[in-house]
Every structure is written in structure tokens, then in C-alpha cells.
Enzyme design. Structure first.
Site, PDB file in Angstrom:
ATOM      1  N   ASP A  30      27.995 -31.217  44.625  1.00 57.40           N
ATOM      2  CA  ASP A  30      27.749 -30.664  43.293  1.00 57.40           C
ATOM      3  C   ASP A  30      29.077 -30.634  42.529  1.00 57.40           C
ATOM      4  OD1 ASP A  30      26.590 -29.466  41.120  1.00 57.40           O
ATOM      5  OD2 ASP A  30      26.228 -27.536  42.075  1.00 57.40           O
ATOM      6  N   ASP A 124      25.218 -34.796  38.014  1.00 55.53           N
ATOM      7  CA  ASP A 124      26.335 -34.120  38.681  1.00 55.53           C
ATOM      8  C   ASP A 124      26.033 -33.602  40.072  1.00 55.53           C
ATOM      9  OD1 ASP A 124      24.598 -32.184  37.767  1.00 55.53           O
ATOM     10  OD2 ASP A 124      26.170 -30.790  37.166  1.00 55.53           O
ATOM     11  N   GLU A 125      24.900 -33.949  40.657  1.00 57.85           N
ATOM     12  CA  GLU A 125      24.641 -33.489  42.024  1.00 57.85           C
ATOM     13  C   GLU A 125      23.705 -34.437  42.749  1.00 57.85           C
ATOM     14  OE1 GLU A 125      22.303 -29.914  42.625  1.00 57.85           O
ATOM     15  OE2 GLU A 125      21.677 -29.946  40.534  1.00 57.85           O
TER      16      GLU A 125
END
Length: 377
Positions: A30, A124-125
Site C-alpha cells: 500500500d 496505489d495498492e
């Protein structure tokens, strides 16, 4: 270490009992305040300052907040006016999604150096299954450390990671040592870890569900573990089984590298409320353009169109229509969207947001044929 033994973090696990599935090693990566961190990286004047990515206008929404802003209680999805009130020195920056997508692609190239089993959740993860990895590394936490170091070296950004034997616990672990840290939950400690958590912190338990659980006396993982499967299914229907097992640290979901997109959509919040149909149709037009352009680029042709309307008093309604064949042209999408919007009027309440989404996708080959036939006619 033998072929059948596994290392998770710094704790090595013994061989699995006969006929039992091999323990998996899952990493959840993350990025730390991703959008805001990209802006601070690219503009040195923003470093160390409270930054919010999003619109500063009255009805803007915070897309991401730097850690300096989070100290003041600024969070993503918060109205911009609320964020500015909490942090008077907050600096608003317009989002640059093309840049974020480019950086995300760099990060995914790093993931691919270690495993093909990558399940993106957003820009983003992502989940990574590193049980069998391309580097032949035995310890998952060392893989996570290498990945985070490469992300920092190639992008100048920090990432946090959670390492565990299933997706739920890896996700929970990644938030445990943020920012720029990682945390391991080995099988021997999974259930005990879950017992101490407030249910409101559980991934997959939203605010409404958390409130319902609180009303039922379920405040922690231990409280959730004490409930029977029948009780949870009665109160939470299909979600009951998921809650039953995660309370015990059990999650059998696989990392799915080929996640199927279920819908494509877009929405806009307006600076001034819309009160009439012509005005609403005008506001809806650029949303349709954007959604259709994305659908065409990705060859995502669906049969169901859903209209979302949020009124000035924050009431939300949705209207859907499913056609026999996928939408083949933007004109067809416009026609259906307009027919769903028209019955909303007249309305005594202004409209502050409109959105549409397309779902019910057909295989590409079939949708291509439908599109050619429709255009020929």
C-alpha cells in the site's frame, strides 16, 4: 529448509500436516498517501506541508491527504470545506491522474519481478502471492523489504506492506506500521491478532455494517468470533459467512491476477444545484463522453446502464436499465441515460451530483460483432 516448509516474515513455519493445503504467503503493498506524495515529490515547495489533492471549491472533495494534513484530521473523501476548516493552512492541489497512473505502472513492473500473481485493488495498492516467487526467496518479509526499497529507489516514494497467510490479514497488517513500514502476521498469531481489533477497522466492514454490529454488541474481533454462523447469516445475509471466518483469521480467497472489471463509470459534483431537465442533460453530457471514451478504449461493452442522482439534501437515487444487447455506440448510451433522467423531473430539490456507469459486460468478440452490426444498420 525442506520443500514443504514455509517462512513467513522472520518466523519459519513447519511442514503442513498430510493432505492439508500449503500455507500461502501473501503481501499487501500500500503506497503511503500516494497522490499527495507524488505531488510533494514533484513540487519540493510542498514537502513537509499539509497537502490535499482535490478541488478547493465549495463542493470539492479530498482525493488524498498528506500525512502532515492527516494530523489535523483531514482524510480522503472529506468535503473540501470541512478539510479547510480543520486545517486552515491546507494546500489544495489539482489531481494529475495521468501522472499517478504512470507511477503506478512503474510500481507494478517491480511487482512483476517477483510474481505473476498480482491483484491490483487500485492505483496505489495490490495483493501479491509470493508463495512461489520468481526470485526463489523463502521469506516473504524479505521480499516485501526488497519491493519497498525498489519502489523508493525508482519512484522516490515510500510504501508500506503487510505480510501474512491470507488476504484479509495481509491487508490489516499493511496499515499497522504506516508510513514506510511493514508488519508480519504469522499463522500462529492470526486469530489472536483479529480478536483485539475493533470491527470498525476490519477490511470489508463499512460504516453502516459497523454500526449494526455495535448495536448487536459486536465491538471487537473477539465479540465477532463469539457469534454463530447462523446468527451472522441471519443479520448480515451473504456477508455473514465472510465475517464468521475472518473473525477466526481464516480467508480462503485467492490472489486473482486477472480480476474482471464489473463496471466503468463516472460522476460529477456541481458547484451550483441543477433544477431543470435541460440543465441536467447539459451536465450529464461530459460524463457520458468520459465514460464512453474509457469503455471504448478498454473494449468494455455492457448491457446495463445505471444513473446516479444525488440531491441537494444528499438523498441518492439510482435508476438502471438492461438491454438485450451491449451498448454499441455513445448515442445509444445517451438515449438510455436521458430516458432514465427525464422521470426525475419535475423535482422540488436541486441536484448536486450526476453519474452513470455501464456494467454487464459481454466478451470482447461478441460485443465487437454487436457493434459492427449496429453501425451497419
Amino acid at each position: 529448509m525442506s520443500e514443504d516448509s514455509v517462512a513467513c516474515g522472520s518466523e519459519r513455519l513447519g511442514e503442513n500436516p498430510p493432505n492439508e493445503e500449503r500455507i500461502r504467503k501473501i503481501v499487501h503493498v500500500d503506497m503511503d498517501a500516494f497522490f499527495a506524495s507524488v505531488e510533494q515529490r514533484d513540487d519540493p515547495s510542498l514537502r513537509g506541508k499539509p497537502v490535499a489533492v482535490g478541488g478547493a471549491r465549495q463542493r470539492g472533495v479530498v482525493a488524498a491527504a498528506s500525512y502532515e494534513a492527516r494530523v489535523f484530521g483531514v482524510r480522503s473523501a472529506m468535503p473540501s470545506v470541512t478539510a479547510a476548516r480543520k486545517c486552515p493552512d491546507l494546500i489544495f492541489v489539482k489531481p494529475r491522474f495521468d501522472v499517478y497512473k504512470s507511477v503506478s505502472a512503474q510500481i507494478h513492473e517491480i511487482f512483476a519481478e517477483y510474481t505473476p500473481l498480482i491483484e491490483p485493488l487500485s492505483l496505489d495498492e495490490a495483493y501479491l502471492d509470493v508463495t512461489e516467487n520468481l526470485k526463489g526467496m523463502a521469506i516473504a518479509s524479505e521480499i516485501a523489504e526488497e519491493i519497498r526499497a525498489k519502489i523508493l529507489d525508482r519512484t522516490g516514494l515510500t510504501a508500506s506492506a503487510g505480510i501474512s497467510y491470507n488476504k484479509f490479514l495481509a491487508k490489516m497488517a499493511s496499515g499497522h506500521n504506516k508510513p514506510n513500514g511493514q508488519f508480519v502476521i504469522p499463522p500462529a498469531k492470526g486469530q489472536a491478532f483479529v480478536r483485539t481489533l475493533p470491527v470498525a477497522k476490519f477490511h470489508g466492514v463499512g460504516p453502516a455494517t459497523a454500526t449494526k454490529m455495535q448495536a448487536l454488541g459486536i465491538k471487537t474481533g473477539a465479540d465477532l468470533e463469539a457469534q454463530s454462523l447462523e446468527f451472522l447469516q441471519r443479520h448480515f445475509r451473504s456477508g455473514g459467512e465472510y465475517y464468521y471466518w475472518i473473525a477466526r483469521g481464516i480467508d480462503h480467497r485467492r490472489v486473482k491476477p486477472d480480476r474482471v472489471r464489473k463496471s466503468v463509470g463516472g460522476e460529477n459534483t456541481f458547484f451550483d444545484d441543477v433544477h431543470d431537465l435541460p440543465g441536467a442533460l447539459e451536465k450529464l453530457s461530459p460524463i457520458i463522453d468520459k465514460v464512453w471514451r474509457h469503455a471504448e478504449q478498454k473494449s468494455l461493452y455492457g448491457r446495463t446502464l445505471t444513473l446516479k442522482v444525488k440531491f441537494a439534501d444528499f438523498e441518492i437515487i439510482t435508476r438502471s436499465r438492461t438491454e438485450q444487447a451491449p451498448f454499441a455506440t455513445k448515442v445509444a448510451v445517451e438515449r438510455t441515460a436521458h430516458s432514465l433522467l427525464a422521470p426525475v423531473f419535475p423535482t422540488s430539490k436541486g441536484i448536486r451530483l450526476l453519474g452513470i456507469s455501464i456494467s454487464g459486460f459481454e466478451p470482447a468478440s461478441r460485443s465487437d460483432g454487436v457493434e459492427q452490426l449496429a453501425l451497419a444498420l
